[in-house]
Design a protein around this motif. Structure first.
Motif, mmCIF file in Angstrom:
data_model
loop_
_atom_site.group_PDB
_atom_site.id
_atom_site.type_symbol
_atom_site.label_atom_id
_atom_site.label_comp_id
_atom_site.label_asym_id
_atom_site.label_seq_id
_atom_site.Cartn_x
_atom_site.Cartn_y
_atom_site.Cartn_z
ATOM 1 N N PHE A 115 0.823 -1.211 0.000
ATOM 2 C CA PHE A 115 0.000 0.000 0.000
ATOM 3 C C PHE A 115 0.859 1.265 0.000
ATOM 4 C CE2 PHE A 115 -2.123 3.375 2.399
ATOM 5 C CZ PHE A 115 -3.234 3.581 1.591
ATOM 6 N N VAL A 116 1.834 1.345 0.919
ATOM 7 C CA VAL A 116 2.640 2.574 0.980
ATOM 8 C C VAL A 116 3.528 2.714 -0.256
ATOM 9 C CG1 VAL A 116 2.591 2.863 3.489
ATOM 10 C CG2 VAL A 116 4.451 1.557 2.458
ATOM 11 N N THR A 117 4.021 1.588 -0.776
ATOM 12 C CA THR A 117 4.848 1.647 -1.984
ATOM 13 C C THR A 117 4.010 2.099 -3.177
ATOM 14 O OG1 THR A 117 6.245 -0.138 -1.133
ATOM 15 C CG2 THR A 117 6.415 0.356 -3.483
ATOM 16 N N ALA A 118 2.830 1.527 -3.340
ATOM 17 C CA ALA A 118 1.959 1.897 -4.465
ATOM 18 C C ALA A 118 1.519 3.358 -4.357
ATOM 19 C CB ALA A 118 0.752 0.968 -4.525
ATOM 20 N N ALA A 119 1.215 3.821 -3.158
ATOM 21 C CA ALA A 119 0.814 5.222 -2.983
ATOM 22 C C ALA A 119 1.951 6.152 -3.400
ATOM 23 C CB ALA A 119 0.411 5.484 -1.532
ATOM 24 N N ALA A 120 3.165 5.830 -2.991
ATOM 25 C CA ALA A 120 4.322 6.652 -3.365
ATOM 26 C C ALA A 120 4.552 6.615 -4.868
ATOM 27 C CB ALA A 120 5.563 6.179 -2.609
ATOM 28 N N MET A 121 4.401 5.438 -5.482
ATOM 29 C CA MET A 121 4.556 5.310 -6.931
ATOM 30 C C MET A 121 3.532 6.160 -7.679
ATOM 31 S SD MET A 121 5.070 1.179 -7.244
ATOM 32 C CE MET A 121 4.637 1.197 -8.987
ATOM 33 N N LEU A 122 2.276 6.049 -7.278
ATOM 34 C CA LEU A 122 1.219 6.799 -7.967
ATOM 35 C C LEU A 122 1.422 8.299 -7.833
ATOM 36 C CD1 LEU A 122 -1.868 4.604 -7.063
ATOM 37 C CD2 LEU A 122 -0.773 4.834 -9.300
ATOM 38 N N ASP A 123 1.823 8.744 -6.654
ATOM 39 C CA ASP A 123 2.103 10.167 -6.464
ATOM 40 C C ASP A 123 3.275 10.610 -7.342
ATOM 41 O OD1 ASP A 123 0.027 10.416 -4.666
ATOM 42 O OD2 ASP A 123 1.324 10.499 -2.893
ATOM 43 N N ALA A 124 4.298 9.770 -7.434
ATOM 44 C CA ALA A 124 5.460 10.101 -8.269
ATOM 45 C C ALA A 124 5.043 10.243 -9.735
ATOM 46 C CB ALA A 124 6.538 9.030 -8.118
ATOM 47 N N LEU A 125 4.245 9.315 -10.201
ATOM 48 C CA LEU A 125 3.771 9.382 -11.587
ATOM 49 C C LEU A 125 2.889 10.602 -11.808
ATOM 50 C CD1 LEU A 125 3.043 5.592 -12.134
ATOM 51 C CD2 LEU A 125 4.947 6.923 -13.110
ATOM 52 N N ASP A 126 2.022 10.901 -10.838
ATOM 53 C CA ASP A 126 1.169 12.094 -10.934
ATOM 54 C C ASP A 126 1.987 13.377 -10.997
ATOM 55 O OD1 ASP A 126 -1.190 10.667 -11.000
ATOM 56 O OD2 ASP A 126 -1.677 11.014 -8.878
ATOM 57 N N GLU A 127 3.163 13.373 -10.368
ATOM 58 C CA GLU A 127 4.026 14.552 -10.382
ATOM 59 C C GLU A 127 4.943 14.583 -11.599
ATOM 60 O OE1 GLU A 127 6.017 15.601 -6.791
ATOM 61 O OE2 GLU A 127 4.203 15.371 -5.588
#
Length: 138
Positions: free
Chosen positions: A87-99
């Protein structure tokens, strides 16, 4: 983030890291200082999961120049296997892609098979010969 909120979040993140990685408690003050410094820097984002108010999983993302680096990903031993690391890894990944990150990088020891399986299931691949680094090419 600064002030009392920063102190509380840093303490929570550090408590997860100490448990997850078996860090010596003597390193706690330094880790809290480092975490508070990164909380005040807009290039960093911390992810902290609490269960019944108790910190149980954490991750950190640094994003700059089209690259995001994920680090300090850990789950306390008592709740491993429930998907919180994912969960925390996927959240960080999605935020990185969004940025707008073109690359997402993280380090993992080659012999840490549970972590490698987790990261590979999220799309990461080893970069070169087995070593401590993985990268998401997307």
């Amino acid at each position: 983030m600064t002030g009392a909120d920063s102190a509380a979040v840093a303490a929570g993140v550090v408590s997860v890291l100490i448990d997850a990685f078996g860090v010596d408690m003597a390193r706690r003050p330094g880790l809290i200082g480092e975490t508070r410094a990164s909380l005040a820097d807009p290039r960093f984002m911390h992810y902290l999961v609490r269960q019944d108010g108790v910190p149980v999983a954490a991750a950190r993302r640094a994003t700059f120049d089209g690259l995001s680096y994920l680090s300090s990903i850990g789950t306390v031993e008592a709740v491993r296997g429930f998907g919180l690391g994912r969960f925390v890894t996927a959240a960080a990944m999605l935020d990185a892609l969004d940025e707008g990150s073109e690359w997402i990088h993280l380090g993992v020891f080659a012999d840490n098979l549970p972590a490698r399986r987790l990261y590979e299931s999220l799309g990461f691949t080893m970069s070169g010969d087995p070593g401590p680094d993985m990268i998401l090419i997307g």
